[in-house]
Write a protein that holds these residues in place. Structure first.
Motif, mmCIF file in Angstrom:
data_model
loop_
_atom_site.group_PDB
_atom_site.id
_atom_site.type_symbol
_atom_site.label_atom_id
_atom_site.label_comp_id
_atom_site.label_asym_id
_atom_site.label_seq_id
_atom_site.Cartn_x
_atom_site.Cartn_y
_atom_site.Cartn_z
ATOM 1 N N VAL A 286 0.863 -1.179 0.000
ATOM 2 C CA VAL A 286 0.000 0.000 0.000
ATOM 3 C C VAL A 286 0.902 1.232 0.000
ATOM 4 O O VAL A 286 1.928 1.256 0.695
ATOM 5 N N TRP A 287 0.515 2.268 -0.737
ATOM 6 C CA TRP A 287 1.338 3.467 -0.872
ATOM 7 C C TRP A 287 0.650 4.711 -0.323
ATOM 8 O O TRP A 287 -0.569 4.745 -0.160
ATOM 9 N N ASP A 288 1.452 5.733 -0.059
ATOM 10 C CA ASP A 288 1.023 7.091 0.291
ATOM 11 C C ASP A 288 0.198 7.143 1.579
ATOM 12 O O ASP A 288 0.518 6.464 2.537
ATOM 13 N N LYS A 289 -0.843 7.963 1.598
ATOM 14 C CA LYS A 289 -1.632 8.182 2.810
ATOM 15 C C LYS A 289 -2.302 6.900 3.286
ATOM 16 O O LYS A 289 -2.377 6.644 4.489
ATOM 17 N N LEU A 290 -2.770 6.085 2.344
ATOM 18 C CA LEU A 290 -3.397 4.819 2.721
ATOM 19 C C LEU A 290 -2.404 3.910 3.446
ATOM 20 O O LEU A 290 -2.766 3.200 4.380
ATOM 21 N N ALA A 291 -1.135 3.967 3.064
ATOM 22 C CA ALA A 291 -0.096 3.188 3.751
ATOM 23 C C ALA A 291 0.041 3.654 5.199
ATOM 24 O O ALA A 291 0.166 2.833 6.116
ATOM 25 N N GLU A 292 0.016 4.954 5.420
ATOM 26 C CA GLU A 292 0.125 5.488 6.782
ATOM 27 C C GLU A 292 -1.083 5.081 7.629
ATOM 28 O O GLU A 292 -0.937 4.746 8.801
ATOM 29 N N ILE A 293 -2.271 5.083 7.018
ATOM 30 C CA ILE A 293 -3.478 4.652 7.728
ATOM 31 C C ILE A 293 -3.361 3.181 8.113
ATOM 32 O O ILE A 293 -3.669 2.794 9.246
ATOM 33 N N CYS A 294 -2.900 2.347 7.183
ATOM 34 C CA CYS A 294 -2.714 0.919 7.482
ATOM 35 C C CYS A 294 -1.725 0.732 8.625
ATOM 36 O O CYS A 294 -1.950 -0.067 9.538
ATOM 37 N N GLY A 295 -0.615 1.469 8.582
ATOM 38 C CA GLY A 295 0.393 1.365 9.631
ATOM 39 C C GLY A 295 -0.126 1.790 10.987
ATOM 40 O O GLY A 295 0.263 1.242 12.016
ATOM 41 N N GLN A 296 -1.024 2.755 10.999
ATOM 42 C CA GLN A 296 -1.540 3.285 12.256
ATOM 43 C C GLN A 296 -2.672 2.436 12.841
ATOM 44 O O GLN A 296 -2.737 2.238 14.044
ATOM 45 N N TYR A 297 -3.562 1.935 11.994
ATOM 46 C CA TYR A 297 -4.789 1.320 12.497
ATOM 47 C C TYR A 297 -4.871 -0.195 12.365
ATOM 48 O O TYR A 297 -5.703 -0.816 13.017
#
Length: 135
Positions: free
Chosen positions: A58-69
Motif C-alpha cells: 500500500v502506498w502514500d496516505k493509505l499506507a500510513e493509515i494501514c500502519g496506524q490502524y
C-alpha cells in the motif's frame, strides 16, 4: 481495442502487523500478508479448509493509515491490482506476485481502551493437498 482489467478484491485477516517504511523521497509504503480462507467438501465427503496468503503493498496516505490502524488479526477488505515480477537467481527464473492496494476498509469490531482487546487471529497452517480439490 479495449484495455484489460486487473482488479482484485480480498477479504481476510492480517498475518502480522503492517511494516510501514518511507522511501528516500518521503513516500510512505506499507507491506503486510493477508490470509483468505475457504471451506469445501472433498471427494470423500470430508470438510476441508484451505488458506491462501497474499502479499499486499500500500502506498502514500493509505499506507500510513494501514500502519496506524491495522494489526495482526485485523479483518480487512482490500481492493487493488495484481503486480508480478520476474528475476533470475542461480540460473533459475523466479516469480513473485503482490497485490497493490488502492482501497482498504477495516471490517472487524472497533477496539477501544475501555474494552479488552480481542485475541489475535491465528489462521490455519497449510491447506488441502491439490489432489483433494474437487475441480
Amino acid at each position: 481495442m479495449a484495455s484489460g482489467v486487473n482488479r482484485v478484491i480480498l477479504v481476510g485477516h492480517l498475518g502480522a502487523d503492517p511494516e510501514l517504511r518511507y522511501t528516500a523521497s518521503g513516500k510512505a509504503v506499507a507491506r503486510f500478508n493477508l490470509a483468505t480462507s475457504e471451506s469445501f467438501t472433498d471427494q470423500q465427503g470430508n470438510r476441508q479448509d484451505r488458506t491462501e496468503w497474499h502479499r499486499i503493498v500500500v502506498w502514500d496516505k493509505l499506507a500510513e493509515i494501514c500502519g496506524q490502524y491495522l494489526s495482526k488479526g485485523s479483518l480487512v477488505y482490500i481492493e487493488g491490482r495484481i503486480r508480478s515480477d520476474t528475476w533470475e537467481k542461480d540460473g533459475v527464473k523466479r516469480y513473485s506476485y503482490e497485490i497493490v492496494a488502492s482501497n482498504m476498509r477495516m471490517l472487524g469490531p472497533r477496539r477501544s481502551a475501555e474494552r479488552e482487546p480481542e485475541p489475535p487471529f491465528e489462521p490455519p497452517v497449510g491447506g488441502a493437498p491439490e489432489d483433494d480439490i474437487p475441480f
